[in-house]
Scaffold this motif. Structure first.
Motif, PDB file in Angstrom:
ATOM      1  N   LEU A 283       0.919  -1.182  -0.020  1.00 18.99           N
ATOM      2  CA  LEU A 283      -0.084   0.130   0.053  1.00 18.99           C
ATOM      3  C   LEU A 283       0.852   1.232  -0.174  1.00 18.99           C
ATOM      4  CD1 LEU A 283      -2.818   1.195   0.060  1.00 18.99           C
ATOM      5  CD2 LEU A 283      -2.697   0.925   2.511  1.00 18.99           C
ATOM      6  N   GLY A 284       1.982   1.156   0.746  1.00 24.13           N
ATOM      7  CA  GLY A 284       2.820   2.432   0.676  1.00 24.13           C
ATOM      8  C   GLY A 284       3.451   2.737  -0.584  1.00 24.13           C
ATOM      9  N   ALA A 285       3.940   1.615  -1.164  1.00 29.81           N
ATOM     10  CA  ALA A 285       4.666   1.510  -2.321  1.00 29.81           C
ATOM     11  C   ALA A 285       3.496   2.388  -3.523  1.00 29.81           C
ATOM     12  CB  ALA A 285       5.119   0.288  -2.934  1.00 29.81           C
ATOM     13  N   LEU A 286       2.354   1.926  -3.405  1.00 28.56           N
ATOM     14  CA  LEU A 286       1.366   2.493  -4.260  1.00 28.56           C
ATOM     15  C   LEU A 286       1.183   3.812  -4.098  1.00 28.56           C
ATOM     16  CD1 LEU A 286      -1.316  -0.731  -4.562  1.00 28.56           C
ATOM     17  CD2 LEU A 286       0.392   0.189  -6.419  1.00 28.56           C
ATOM     18  N   VAL A 287       1.034   4.356  -2.735  1.00 26.55           N
ATOM     19  CA  VAL A 287       0.877   5.714  -2.469  1.00 26.55           C
ATOM     20  C   VAL A 287       1.987   6.612  -2.948  1.00 26.55           C
ATOM     21  CG1 VAL A 287       0.778   7.292  -0.628  1.00 26.55           C
ATOM     22  CG2 VAL A 287      -0.681   5.390  -0.603  1.00 26.55           C
ATOM     23  N   CYS A 288       3.352   5.950  -3.137  1.00 24.39           N
ATOM     24  CA  CYS A 288       4.303   6.635  -3.536  1.00 24.39           C
ATOM     25  C   CYS A 288       4.350   6.685  -5.021  1.00 24.39           C
ATOM     26  CB  CYS A 288       5.521   5.934  -3.354  1.00 24.39           C
ATOM     27  SG  CYS A 288       6.215   5.730  -1.427  1.00 24.39           S
ATOM     28  N   LEU A 289       3.940   5.810  -5.856  1.00 17.13           N
ATOM     29  CA  LEU A 289       3.699   5.659  -7.284  1.00 17.13           C
ATOM     30  C   LEU A 289       2.797   6.819  -7.630  1.00 17.13           C
ATOM     31  CD1 LEU A 289       4.092   2.039  -8.372  1.00 17.13           C
ATOM     32  CD2 LEU A 289       5.685   4.075  -8.668  1.00 17.13           C
ATOM     33  N   VAL A 290       1.638   6.845  -6.855  1.00 15.12           N
ATOM     34  CA  VAL A 290       0.754   7.984  -7.103  1.00 15.12           C
ATOM     35  C   VAL A 290       1.426   9.497  -7.002  1.00 15.12           C
ATOM     36  CG1 VAL A 290      -1.401   8.949  -6.305  1.00 15.12           C
ATOM     37  CG2 VAL A 290      -1.266   6.736  -6.606  1.00 15.12           C
ATOM     38  N   GLY A 291       2.291   9.328  -6.105  1.00 13.95           N
ATOM     39  CA  GLY A 291       3.023  10.730  -5.679  1.00 13.95           C
ATOM     40  C   GLY A 291       3.852  11.020  -6.957  1.00 13.95           C
ATOM     41  N   VAL A 292       4.684   9.965  -7.278  1.00 15.46           N
ATOM     42  CA  VAL A 292       5.486  10.185  -8.558  1.00 15.46           C
ATOM     43  C   VAL A 292       4.694  10.801  -9.804  1.00 15.46           C
ATOM     44  CG1 VAL A 292       6.812   9.012 -10.262  1.00 15.46           C
ATOM     45  CG2 VAL A 292       7.270   8.361  -7.836  1.00 15.46           C
ATOM     46  N   ALA A 293       3.341  10.081  -9.997  1.00 15.08           N
ATOM     47  CA  ALA A 293       2.733  10.554 -10.999  1.00 15.08           C
ATOM     48  C   ALA A 293       2.251  11.962 -10.861  1.00 15.08           C
ATOM     49  CB  ALA A 293       1.429   9.589 -11.123  1.00 15.08           C
ATOM     50  N   LEU A 294       1.791  12.332  -9.718  1.00 19.47           N
ATOM     51  CA  LEU A 294       1.400  13.718  -9.632  1.00 19.47           C
ATOM     52  C   LEU A 294       2.579  14.843  -9.881  1.00 19.47           C
ATOM     53  CD1 LEU A 294      -0.767  13.091  -6.589  1.00 19.47           C
ATOM     54  CD2 LEU A 294      -1.649  13.859  -8.640  1.00 19.47           C
TER      55      LEU A 294
END
Length: 111
Positions: free
Chosen positions: A92-103
Motif C-alpha cells: 500500500l505504501g509503495a502504491l501511494v508513492c507511485l501516485v505521488g510520482v505520477a502527480l
C-alpha cells in the motif's frame, strides 16, 4: 520526451542506485571487499547521470519524484535478491508513492 521514455529513465536510474547501494552493502557488511564497493560507487555515479536525462529542468522535482521510484524499486530489489516478502502495508505504501510520482512528474501544469 515521451512518458514511456521518462518511466524507463526512472527504472534505469533505480537499478543503478539500488544496485550500487546493494554492492556497497555487500562489500562492507558481507565483507566481500573493495572490488564490490568500487563497483557500487561506479553504479551510484551512473544513477546520477541517468537522473539528469529526465525532461524536466527542476532538480528538486526530479529527485522528489525519484524518491517514490526508489521506495518501490527497493522493495522489488529486496524481493528479487534478498528473499524479502512485503506485507500489505509495504504494498500500500509503495502504491501511494507511485501516485505521488505520477502527480509530481506528469500532472498537467500551466506554462
Amino acid at each position: 520526451m515521451t512518458l514511456a521514455r521518462s518511466i524507463i529513465l526512472f527504472v534505469v536510474a533505480a537499478l543503478f542506485e539500488i544496485g550500487g547501494a546493494w554492492l556497497v552493502w555487500q562489500g562492507v557488511r558481507e565483507h566481500r571487499g573493495w572490488l564490490w564497493i568500487g563497483a557500487g560507487v561506479i553504479s551510484l555515479g551512473l544513477y546520477g547521470f541517468f537522473a539528469t536525462l529526465q525532461p524536466d529542468a527542476s532538480f528538486g522535482r526530479i529527485l522528489a519524484a525519484y524518491g517514490g521510484v526508489f521506495i518501490v524499486g527497493s522493495l522489488v530489489w529486496g524481493m528479487a535478491v534478498d528473499g524479502f516478502r512485503p506485507d500489505r502495508w509495504d504494498v500500500l505504501g509503495a502504491l501511494v508513492c507511485l501516485v505521488g510520482v505520477a502527480l509530481i512528474m506528469y500532472a498537467p501544469r500551466s506554462a
